[in-house]
Design a protein around this motif. Structure first.
Motif, PDB file in Angstrom:
ATOM      1  N   PHE A   1       0.832  -1.204   0.000  1.00  0.00           N
ATOM      2  CA  PHE A   1       0.000   0.000   0.000  1.00  0.00           C
ATOM      3  C   PHE A   1       0.866   1.252   0.000  1.00  0.00           C
ATOM      4  O   PHE A   1       0.549   2.229  -0.693  1.00  0.00           O
ATOM      5  CB  PHE A   1      -0.931   0.038   1.214  1.00  0.00           C
ATOM      6  CG  PHE A   1      -1.683   1.341   1.317  1.00  0.00           C
ATOM      7  CD1 PHE A   1      -2.822   1.552   0.559  1.00  0.00           C
ATOM      8  CD2 PHE A   1      -1.219   2.364   2.132  1.00  0.00           C
ATOM      9  CE1 PHE A   1      -3.497   2.768   0.617  1.00  0.00           C
ATOM     10  CE2 PHE A   1      -1.885   3.580   2.193  1.00  0.00           C
ATOM     11  CZ  PHE A   1      -3.031   3.778   1.439  1.00  0.00           C
ATOM     12  N   TYR A   2       1.945   1.228   0.765  1.00  0.00           N
ATOM     13  CA  TYR A   2       2.757   2.442   0.847  1.00  0.00           C
ATOM     14  C   TYR A   2       3.447   2.744  -0.481  1.00  0.00           C
ATOM     15  O   TYR A   2       3.669   3.907  -0.815  1.00  0.00           O
ATOM     16  CB  TYR A   2       3.787   2.332   1.970  1.00  0.00           C
ATOM     17  CG  TYR A   2       4.271   3.691   2.420  1.00  0.00           C
ATOM     18  CD1 TYR A   2       3.382   4.583   3.012  1.00  0.00           C
ATOM     19  CD2 TYR A   2       5.582   4.098   2.228  1.00  0.00           C
ATOM     20  CE1 TYR A   2       3.793   5.845   3.406  1.00  0.00           C
ATOM     21  CE2 TYR A   2       6.005   5.358   2.621  1.00  0.00           C
ATOM     22  CZ  TYR A   2       5.104   6.223   3.212  1.00  0.00           C
ATOM     23  OH  TYR A   2       5.513   7.484   3.592  1.00  0.00           O
TER      24      TYR A   2
ATOM     25  N   LYS B   1      -7.959   5.481  -0.994  1.00  0.00           N
ATOM     26  CA  LYS B   1      -8.950   5.191   0.037  1.00  0.00           C
ATOM     27  C   LYS B   1      -9.486   3.769  -0.110  1.00  0.00           C
ATOM     28  O   LYS B   1      -9.600   3.028   0.877  1.00  0.00           O
ATOM     29  CB  LYS B   1     -10.104   6.187  -0.051  1.00  0.00           C
ATOM     30  CG  LYS B   1     -11.210   5.901   0.956  1.00  0.00           C
ATOM     31  CD  LYS B   1     -12.447   6.727   0.694  1.00  0.00           C
ATOM     32  CE  LYS B   1     -13.589   6.301   1.608  1.00  0.00           C
ATOM     33  NZ  LYS B   1     -14.845   7.027   1.308  1.00  0.00           N
ATOM     34  N   ASN B   2      -9.809   3.361  -1.336  1.00  0.00           N
ATOM     35  CA  ASN B   2     -10.345   2.017  -1.560  1.00  0.00           C
ATOM     36  C   ASN B   2      -9.322   0.943  -1.195  1.00  0.00           C
ATOM     37  O   ASN B   2      -9.667  -0.083  -0.600  1.00  0.00           O
ATOM     38  CB  ASN B   2     -10.778   1.864  -3.016  1.00  0.00           C
ATOM     39  CG  ASN B   2     -11.970   2.737  -3.364  1.00  0.00           C
ATOM     40  OD1 ASN B   2     -12.732   3.141  -2.489  1.00  0.00           O
ATOM     41  ND2 ASN B   2     -12.133   3.051  -4.641  1.00  0.00           N
ATOM     42  N   ALA B   3      -8.064   1.182  -1.561  1.00  0.00           N
ATOM     43  CA  ALA B   3      -7.011   0.224  -1.217  1.00  0.00           C
ATOM     44  C   ALA B   3      -6.838   0.139   0.295  1.00  0.00           C
ATOM     45  O   ALA B   3      -6.601  -0.940   0.853  1.00  0.00           O
ATOM     46  CB  ALA B   3      -5.697   0.633  -1.880  1.00  0.00           C
TER      47      ALA B   3
ATOM     48  N   ASN C   1      -4.022   3.989  11.324  1.00  0.00           N
ATOM     49  CA  ASN C   1      -4.571   5.306  11.655  1.00  0.00           C
ATOM     50  C   ASN C   1      -3.762   6.423  11.003  1.00  0.00           C
ATOM     51  O   ASN C   1      -4.324   7.425  10.538  1.00  0.00           O
ATOM     52  CB  ASN C   1      -4.601   5.498  13.171  1.00  0.00           C
ATOM     53  CG  ASN C   1      -5.652   4.634  13.842  1.00  0.00           C
ATOM     54  OD1 ASN C   1      -6.587   4.163  13.195  1.00  0.00           O
ATOM     55  ND2 ASN C   1      -5.506   4.411  15.139  1.00  0.00           N
ATOM     56  N   TYR C   2      -2.453   6.262  10.966  1.00  0.00           N
ATOM     57  CA  TYR C   2      -1.590   7.267  10.331  1.00  0.00           C
ATOM     58  C   TYR C   2      -1.899   7.375   8.838  1.00  0.00           C
ATOM     59  O   TYR C   2      -2.067   8.480   8.298  1.00  0.00           O
ATOM     60  CB  TYR C   2      -0.122   6.900  10.546  1.00  0.00           C
ATOM     61  CG  TYR C   2       0.844   7.786   9.795  1.00  0.00           C
ATOM     62  CD1 TYR C   2       1.303   8.976  10.354  1.00  0.00           C
ATOM     63  CD2 TYR C   2       1.292   7.439   8.518  1.00  0.00           C
ATOM     64  CE1 TYR C   2       2.184   9.801   9.662  1.00  0.00           C
ATOM     65  CE2 TYR C   2       2.168   8.259   7.818  1.00  0.00           C
ATOM     66  CZ  TYR C   2       2.615   9.433   8.397  1.00  0.00           C
ATOM     67  OH  TYR C   2       3.478  10.247   7.696  1.00  0.00           O
ATOM     68  N   LEU C   3      -1.974   6.227   8.166  1.00  0.00           N
ATOM     69  CA  LEU C   3      -2.229   6.234   6.724  1.00  0.00           C
ATOM     70  C   LEU C   3      -3.635   6.739   6.413  1.00  0.00           C
ATOM     71  O   LEU C   3      -3.839   7.485   5.449  1.00  0.00           O
ATOM     72  CB  LEU C   3      -2.032   4.824   6.163  1.00  0.00           C
ATOM     73  CG  LEU C   3      -0.597   4.291   6.203  1.00  0.00           C
ATOM     74  CD1 LEU C   3      -0.557   2.826   5.780  1.00  0.00           C
ATOM     75  CD2 LEU C   3       0.313   5.123   5.310  1.00  0.00           C
TER      76      LEU C   3
ATOM     77  N   VAL D   1      -4.502  10.042   4.022  1.00  0.00           N
ATOM     78  CA  VAL D   1      -5.375  10.024   2.846  1.00  0.00           C
ATOM     79  C   VAL D   1      -6.583  10.926   3.063  1.00  0.00           C
ATOM     80  O   VAL D   1      -7.000  11.665   2.160  1.00  0.00           O
ATOM     81  CB  VAL D   1      -5.821   8.581   2.527  1.00  0.00           C
ATOM     82  CG1 VAL D   1      -6.856   8.570   1.402  1.00  0.00           C
ATOM     83  CG2 VAL D   1      -4.615   7.728   2.135  1.00  0.00           C
ATOM     84  N   LEU D   2      -7.148  10.896   4.265  1.00  0.00           N
ATOM     85  CA  LEU D   2      -8.303  11.747   4.568  1.00  0.00           C
ATOM     86  C   LEU D   2      -7.933  13.225   4.454  1.00  0.00           C
ATOM     87  O   LEU D   2      -8.723  14.039   3.949  1.00  0.00           O
ATOM     88  CB  LEU D   2      -8.816  11.441   5.973  1.00  0.00           C
ATOM     89  CG  LEU D   2     -10.071  12.204   6.418  1.00  0.00           C
ATOM     90  CD1 LEU D   2     -11.251  11.867   5.514  1.00  0.00           C
ATOM     91  CD2 LEU D   2     -10.407  11.878   7.870  1.00  0.00           C
TER      92      LEU D   2
END
Length: 236
Positions: free
Chosen positions: A37-38, A105-107, A155-157, A161-162
């Motif tokens: 993901f990163y 977000k979806n990932a 939570n960080y990721l 994104v948010l």
């Protein structure tokens, strides 16, 4: 067969160690998924950097355009068609950013499903037994430590994104500050490098369980087949 080889194992202990093995398998899988993901996140950020620079130029041109008075020195340059061209391209770029943020977000939501499964199985573990897996040893941190780390990293990721999605909603062709704020958000490279190092060196239960490393000179393989395609040619 296992009882003959390990006569000290009771059925309860055997079940417990099998549960530990299941949790470890899920944790190692999560470690890899977070890494993947990163890479996606880094790739999308690099692509958005190119787009936001174009939006910055479009915003400047649009502000000049709408500030032009009837006595403008070059009225033939500032026509309605020029204004429409700027707005249309701005909307195209904005939609690309929106799509990029939704992809992340979806990932991330898909990754969250795997996290929840890990949490559920972890919750079934009998933590009163003082095994090395639960307590940790000189080579490994406790499984509780890794569970907490899994939550914190997600939570960080999610917050990152948010925040990008929130800043995106502020983008406006008549607001140069909104573009500069988004550009500043994308250019926090040192913070991302620090997190990447943390992810690679700390979020790992045991290095011996990691896949074989690739050549250190291999560059990040961005999911964008050709990031140069994001460098648009001006139409105005």
């Amino acid at each position: 067969m296992a009882a003959e080889q390990e006569p000290h194992l009771t059925p309860q202990l055997q079940e417990h160690y099998e549960k530990e093995a299941e949790i470890l398998m899920l944790l190692v899988d999560l470690e890899q998924r977070y890494q993947e993901f990163y890479k996606l996140y880094q790739c999308e950020v690099e692509g958005q950097k190119i787009i936001i620079e174009r939006l910055w130029k479009l915003t400047q041109r649009y502000l000049i355009l709408i500030s032009c008075v009837p006595g403008c020195r070059y009225p033939e340059v500032y026509t309605l068609s020029a204004e429409e061209a700027i707005i249309n391209e701005y909307e195209e770029k904005l939609e690309t950013i929106r799509h990029s943020n939704n992809e992340m977000k979806n990932a991330l939501m898909e990754l969250n499903n795997h996290c929840k499964h890990f949490y559920n199985v972890y919750g079934e573990l009998n933590k009163s037994l003082e095994t090395p897996f639960i307590m940790g040893d000189k080579h490994h941190r406790s499984i509780r430590y890794h569970k907490i780390m899994t939550v914190d990293i997600f939570n960080y990721l999610y917050a990152a994104v948010l925040k990008m999605k929130c800043y995106m909603h502020q983008l406006d062709p008549i607001n140069l500050d909104s573009v500069e704020d988004y550009r500043e958000l994308l250019n926090k490279d040192s913070e991302r490098e620090e997190f990447k190092e943390y992810l690679e060196n700390n979020y790992i239960f045991c290095k011996c369980l990691k896949p074989a490393p690739t050549c250190p000179i291999e560059k990040l393989k961005c999911l964008h087949q050709n990031i140069q395609s994001l460098r648009y040619v001006s139409r105005v």
